[in-house]
Design a protein around this motif. Sequence first.
Motif, PDB file in Angstrom:
ATOM      1  N   HIS A  45      -2.953   3.656  -1.924  1.00 49.76           N
ATOM      2  CA  HIS A  45      -3.356   2.807  -3.041  1.00 49.76           C
ATOM      3  C   HIS A  45      -2.790   1.403  -2.874  1.00 49.76           C
ATOM      4  O   HIS A  45      -1.596   1.229  -2.650  1.00 49.76           O
ATOM      5  N   ASN A  54      -1.627  -2.166  -4.228  1.00 52.64           N
ATOM      6  CA  ASN A  54      -1.048  -2.722  -5.443  1.00 52.64           C
ATOM      7  C   ASN A  54      -0.837  -4.210  -5.244  1.00 52.64           C
ATOM      8  O   ASN A  54      -0.295  -4.631  -4.228  1.00 52.64           O
ATOM      9  N   THR A 105       0.859  -1.188   0.000  1.00 47.13           N
ATOM     10  CA  THR A 105       0.000   0.000   0.000  1.00 47.13           C
ATOM     11  C   THR A 105       0.887   1.226   0.000  1.00 47.13           C
ATOM     12  O   THR A 105       1.660   1.456   0.934  1.00 47.13           O
ATOM     13  N   ASN A 145      -7.930   0.996  -7.882  1.00 49.24           N
ATOM     14  CA  ASN A 145      -8.267   2.402  -7.978  1.00 49.24           C
ATOM     15  C   ASN A 145      -9.776   2.537  -7.838  1.00 49.24           C
ATOM     16  O   ASN A 145     -10.509   1.698  -8.372  1.00 49.24           O
TER      17      ASN A 145
END
Length: 205
Positions: A176, A178, A172, A194
């Motif tokens: 965000h 990933n 993170t 997203n």
Amino acid sequence: MKSPKLILTIILIGFGIFMVPKSYGQRVDSAAFAIKVLGITIGEMEVAKTGSSDQNSVYDLHSQVNFWFFGKIFLDHRIKCMFRDGQYIFSTVDSKTNKGDFLSKIEWKENHYQINANTYKYENQKPIDFPIYSSISELYFQKPKVGDVIISETYGLTSPIVEIEPDVFEITINGHKNHFYYLDGVLDKVMIENPIKNFIMQRIY
């Protein structure tokens, strides 16, 4: 419909979670990934690793996006990341876009990392006062270890590695999440969650 500015924001967020002089050492590995947004292939990322060993390596990531979506979307994103004796010591991230150019630089200085991160609508100069042994660039060439602390070369922020299911790892960065998917120890896909649309990089070779 989403605006070109919004689409560019999504792309830059994705790369932020993610070069190097070609003459540095002997090339030992390379790969390519298709870049997809909204289910459409919009560009490609080429990655390369050079150096004398895993402990002394240079990672080179070069991504290019160029397409029309109610306006021209252009991005040339280059990452240079160096490791010495297994420690992350230096990186630059150079992004050229139709919304401006951005440069992030991180360097180890005796007992801390000097951070000068600058990307789309984001800046960070807060130093990190402990050594780091893994970066996002490295994930393209080797599966991480759970509990490792990883750094984003673009944002100058760190995150622990979490294995959310077998061979799927989560980090993170700047809020965000990933996800990195591995098959037989090789990175197959990267997905950046997203709130608008997912950003995906799918391995080509």
